[in-house]
Design a protein around this motif. Structure first.
Motif: not given
Length: 554
Positions: A408, A497, A541, A544
């Motif tokens: 995360s 992820f 995102r 990540e």
């Protein structure tokens, strides 16, 4: 009936014969009427619109070249040694005049609704003179005015229908206004009108021709234009961390007085030719000091700028000469900034090998690497980190990620609890003591002060390629950033992820910034876009991803 027609015919002939006489009479009546309107007393109302400097475009600041001609440039930079650790960088730039005034002179001369005298840049209580000459250039009269108090001046009335030349001038002073002197007191003309001023006077000038109308107010909109060069001198020692406690500087040549030709406002230097000192504050104890604007009364192709003496904390120097070939253009305003800049060198900082570029100190290795930083080998491949995380998720030579992978995203402020301008290192920062993850602004500064190049094949060979950032000030100082690629993540929309594969190893160099607001920001170089550049994304995102980290000194 026939007699009646004959009479009418005769009358028509008589009227036609009298028509030229009638037109002549009406024409003269009209001329008399127009003359009556244009003649008579013509009151003159003065409207100070503002003051202006000349534009630098086409004038600029010039430097003499080897052929003794002047190459136009509005900016100059000089870098000379201050001591073994610092350089004195001097930047000279022409200041563009204001692009717009509240009132335009043309509008002020034609629009009676703007009759009230206004000031823009001319300070209240400054004295100025308006001299009037007739169409033949003969002196008519003059009036003295005080900015903001024009209504107190003696009324100025001229003869309507005549054309006059209006000349206004000031030395930007509330206490003095130079008197006009005439080459021939018995034949006072504009061509023979002159002024005597001191070399430090801020002389301003205005001239216009206008036909005035009788029995109505005539508005003269005055824009006073600076005729001598004006320089604002700034000394910046902020990159040393020490305060300036003493400084002196001077410009040469400079004449102690000048004669003004009132027909065009041009100044001819007179008196003693020497230098003029910059007036700095008497009590100095600050990182940055600004002097009072300096008037330079000269027009030379060999202007000299000298720092007589300067003390910054424990540092001191005397007789520093950044320029000997400046041209100070009359009527142009310049900013001159002296900055003490740490020299671009290699050094050991906080126990680590580092490079200093434009005052910023950077680790010479990506975090987690060792070995000779300029030899392309597996030893200089640094670890990979996800944004905002303290622990690495893969080594520089590893073929898989480790258990430190987070599925995360971290918070935007995970690496910087302060701001871009004032960053604050957090406990999540992976850099060693004395260092932190750089901000986006710091990466941009690094790019702007280095030359980008690529070394190696930039293909799939994992340890053979790198981005090279070479100092613009010292080409022997460079930072080598291996093209290690990055670790990708799995997942389309929502966490978790999971780690995926290593991408672009050998053909992409990437290092994180601490800016995580709305997405991520990082420095990148790749095969299709080799020059170092900043990439900004808006996708959270992307936190990540696993990138390299190059730490900067706090």
């Amino acid at each position: 009936m026939k007699n009646t027609n004959k009479n009418r015919f005769r009358s028509g002939i008589q009227l036609y014969a009298l028509l030229p006489l009638i037109l002549f009479i009406f024409s003269n009546c009209a001329k008399d009427t127009n003359t009556a309107i244009s003649k008579g007393t013509a009151p003159i109302k003065v409207n100070i619109v503002g003051t202006e400097f000349n534009t630098a475009a086409g004038i600029g600041l010039k430097a003499s070249n080897s052929k003794n001609t002047a190459a136009i440039s509005s900016n100059r930079t000089s870098q000379i040694p201050f001591n073994k650790d610092f350089d004195l960088v001097t930047e000279v730039s022409a200041v563009d005049p204001a692009t717009e005034l509240i009132l335009k002179a043309n509008a002020a001369t034609t629009n009676g609704a703007k009759a009230v005298a206004e000031t823009k840049d001319l300070s209240p209580n400054v004295k100025y003179k308006l001299a009037v000459y007739d169409q033949s250039g003969n002196y008519v009269t003059e009036r003295d005015y005080v900015s903001g108090q024009e209504s107190n001046a003696q009324a100025l009335n001229l003869d309507g229908g005549n054309t006059y030349t209006f000349v206004a001038y000031s030395i930007n002073s509330a206490s003095a206004i130079p008197a006009i002197t005439f080459a021939d007191p018995n034949n006072k003309t504009l061509v023979g009108s002159h002024l005597a001023i001191n070399g430090s006077d801020d002389f301003m000038y205005f001239k216009m021709n206008m036909q005035v109308s009788g029995n109505t107010d005539n508005y003269v909109g005055i824009v006073l234009k600076h005729q001598l060069c004006q320089v604002t001198t700034i000394v910046d020692a902020s990159q040393t961390g020490y305060n300036i406690t003493a400084v002196s500087a001077m410009y040469a040549p400079h004449n102690s007085s000048a004669t003004i030709n009132l027909s065009d406002g041009s100044a001819s230097g007179t008196g003693t030719a020497g230098s003029v000192n910059v007036a700095f504050p008497t009590a100095i104890d600050a990182l940055m000091v600004t002097g009072t604007p300096t008037i330079i009364n000269a027009n030379s192709t060999a202007g000299t700028l000298t720092v007589g003496a300067i003390t910054v904390g424990p540092l001191s120097a005397t007789n520093l000469v950044p320029f000997t070939d400046l041209v100070f253009e009359p009527g142009v305003k310049y900013d001159v900034k002296f900055s003490l800049i740490p020299k671009d060198i290699y050094l050991v900082h906080a126990g680590y090998s580092a490079g200093r570029i434009n005052g910023q100190i950077w680790l010479r290795h990506n975090l987690g690497a060792s070995g000779d930083p300029d030899v392309l080998a597996s030893s200089i491949a640094g670890n990979y980190y996800q944004f905002g995380r303290k622990n690495h998720v893969a080594t520089g030579t590893g073929t898989a990620t480790n258990s430190n992978w987070n599925t995360s995203m971290a918070a935007a402020s995970a690496w910087n609890s302060g701001s871009e301008a004032a960053p604050v290192k957090t406990t999540n920062d992976p850099c060693p003591t004395g260092y932190r993850v750089p901000t986006e602004a710091e990466l941009r500064t690094l790019i702007s002060n280095t030359v980008s190049s690529q070394s190696g094949p930039w293909s799939t060979s994992r340890y053979a390629s790198a981005l090279i950032l070479t100092s613009k000030r010292n080409k022997s100082v460079k930072l080598t950033i291996p093209a290690q690629g990055y670790w990708n993540y799995k997942g389309l929309t929502n966490p978790p992820f999971d780690p995926d594969v290593l991408l672009n190893s050998g053909n992409m160099a990437i290092i994180w910034s601490s800016n995580g607001s709305g997405g991520v920001t990082y420095l990148r170089s790749r095969t299709s876009n080799p020059t170092a550049h900043i990439v900004e994304t808006t996708d959270n995102r992307n936190k990540e991803w696993g990138f390299n980290v190059r730490c900067i000194a706090e």
